[in-house]
Design an enzyme around this catalytic site. Structure first.
Site, PDB file in Angstrom:
ATOM      1  N   GLY A 117       1.168  -1.256   0.402  1.00 18.94           N
ATOM      2  CA  GLY A 117      -0.240   0.117  -0.053  1.00 18.94           C
ATOM      3  C   GLY A 117       0.822   1.716   0.143  1.00 18.94           C
ATOM      4  CG  HIS A 124       2.622   0.830  -5.388  1.00 22.80           C
ATOM      5  ND1 HIS A 124       3.420   1.659  -4.472  1.00 22.80           N
ATOM      6  CD2 HIS A 124       4.096  -0.784  -4.587  1.00 22.80           C
ATOM      7  CE1 HIS A 124       3.741   1.261  -2.916  1.00 22.80           C
ATOM      8  NE2 HIS A 124       4.278   0.320  -3.579  1.00 22.80           N
ATOM      9  CB  SER A 131      10.838   3.869  -1.565  1.00 23.73           C
ATOM     10  OG  SER A 131      10.699   3.468  -0.457  1.00 23.73           O
TER      11      SER A 131
HETATM   12  P1  AMP Z   1       6.115  -2.440  -1.543  1.00 27.16           P
HETATM   13  O1  AMP Z   1       5.444  -1.847  -1.595  1.00 27.16           O
HETATM   14  O2  AMP Z   1       7.016  -1.250  -1.096  1.00 27.16           O
HETATM   15  O3  AMP Z   1       5.852  -3.698  -0.749  1.00 27.16           O
HETATM   16  O4  AMP Z   1       5.829  -2.601  -3.271  1.00 27.16           O
HETATM   17  C1  AMP Z   1       5.031  -4.180  -4.057  1.00 27.16           C
HETATM   18  C2  AMP Z   1       5.758  -3.735  -5.455  1.00 27.16           C
HETATM   19  O5  AMP Z   1       6.026  -2.604  -6.270  1.00 27.16           O
HETATM   20  C3  AMP Z   1       7.049  -5.064  -4.963  1.00 27.16           C
HETATM   21  O6  AMP Z   1       7.133  -5.571  -6.717  1.00 27.16           O
HETATM   22  C4  AMP Z   1       8.437  -3.301  -5.254  1.00 27.16           C
HETATM   23  O7  AMP Z   1       9.557  -3.994  -5.912  1.00 27.16           O
HETATM   24  C5  AMP Z   1       7.339  -2.613  -6.469  1.00 27.16           C
HETATM   25  N1  AMP Z   1       7.881  -1.338  -6.077  1.00 27.16           N
HETATM   26  C6  AMP Z   1       8.320  -0.698  -5.585  1.00 27.16           C
HETATM   27  N2  AMP Z   1       9.303   0.560  -5.187  1.00 27.16           N
HETATM   28  C7  AMP Z   1       8.776  -0.084  -7.240  1.00 27.16           C
HETATM   29  C8  AMP Z   1       9.277   1.452  -8.446  1.00 27.16           C
HETATM   30  N3  AMP Z   1      10.321   3.028  -8.040  1.00 27.16           N
HETATM   31  N4  AMP Z   1       9.350   1.240  -9.307  1.00 27.16           N
HETATM   32  C9  AMP Z   1       8.815   0.359  -9.946  1.00 27.16           C
HETATM   33  N5  AMP Z   1       8.673  -1.024  -8.993  1.00 27.16           N
HETATM   34  C10 AMP Z   1       8.112  -0.388  -7.505  1.00 27.16           C
END
Ligand code: AMP
Length: 290
Positions: A32, A38, A186
């Protein structure tokens, strides 16, 4: 129409209906607080599959003691509005007790790919990631699942788990989405003060210096790491946790870099911990300032 599910059975039943109707499922697991990274995964799932499913779950099992589980940013209403805008069909947003029985004892350990890099810095982290992704894959069922290159080691852990345990899941790993100055998007970037935010792009600049050196012919991992560390030396707010050239397959350190290997780094800046990586290529293509 966006449907929000909280329960395992309802999620399964809705996806089973879609599958029976011959529709393919694209699944994007997230914690989230959605951002452009995302959304790039969601847009790909939307365009490549008939049904786009997203999970939103801040997974306690992947946070260590003293890490940021409690203060991890959360805004479900905003996330749901973004999912709606981007044409998501189903958001599965369970609470912790829905995914983990009180007396659950099973953990998925993927082995060597979980070691080194973030695996050393965050003991048990990848067991927590693999376990929750296995649970989610078992709820969602056969699908194409979308992950980001941003979390490089995580993508290797999931790829190995899918292969070793024969999950009926086709993985798609998509490029890192960056801010205009190169900082990888992020959810944790909200932790940065304005001064820290101004310094944060040095991590990507450092990794890009190594990428340039590789493109110019340097193959010695220590020399590539030194090129990156040289840039970080000029960014005193960033404390380096690791910076390593690793194999694209199992995320383990290499002495000599080969085409497609990765240089991955983690830094601490104030209360935040930032990770990033770039792929080493003879003819790099850039999606942000290089
Ligand atoms: P998270 O919510 O941080 O667990 O991320 C969920 C998904 O989004 C994971 O597969 C991450 O690798 C991907 N993700 C997070 N940040 C980025 C980004 N800047 N670019 C591409 N994918 C991302």
């Amino acid at each position: 129409m966006l449907v929000v599910t909280r329960a395992v059975e309802e999620t399964r039943a809705r996806l089973a209906d879609h599958r029976r109707a011959g529709r393919s499922i694209g699944f994007v697991p997230t914690m989230g607080y959605l951002h452009g990274g995302h959304l790039s995964l969601i847009d790909a799932a939307r365009s490549e599959c008939d049904v786009a499913a997203v999970s939103i779950f801040v997974n306690p099992a992947q946070f260590g003691p003293g890490e940021d589980f409690e203060r991890y940013p959360r805004d479900e209403a905003r996330d749901l509005a973004l999912c709606k805008q981007h044409g998501v069909d189903i958001v599965f947003a369970p609470d912790t007790r829905t995914l983990y029985a009180d007396d659950a004892t099973t953990r998925v350990q993927v082995g060597v790919v979980s070691r080194g890099l973030c695996g050393d810095a965050r003991p048990g982290h990848f067991d927590g990631v693999a376990t929750v992704v296995a649970i989610l894959f078992n709820i969602v069922g056969p699908c194409r699942a979308y992950f980001g290159q941003k979390d490089f080691q995580q993508s290797r852990v999931i790829a190995r788990m899918v292969r070793d345990l024969c999950f009926d899941v086709e993985l798609r790993i998509l490029p890192t989405v960056r801010e205009a100055d190169g900082l990888a998007m992020s959810s944790r970037n909200v932790y940065l003060s304005s001064e820290e935010r101004a310094n944060a792009p040095a991590l990507y600049r450092a990794l890009s210096a190594a990428r340039r050196a590789f493109a110019l012919g340097e193959r010695d991992a220590a020399a590539l790491q030194a090129a990156a560390l040289g840039v970080l030396a000029g960014a005193p707010l960033l404390a380096v946790e690791y910076l390593r050239v690793v194999s694209a397959d199992d995320a383990q350190p290499v002495a000599q870099a080969r085409e497609g290997d990765v240089i991955a780094g983690a830094v601490r800046v104030g209360a935040a911990r930032l990770i990033d990586n770039v792929v080493l290529e003879s003819n790099p293509s850039c999606n942000a300032p290089c």
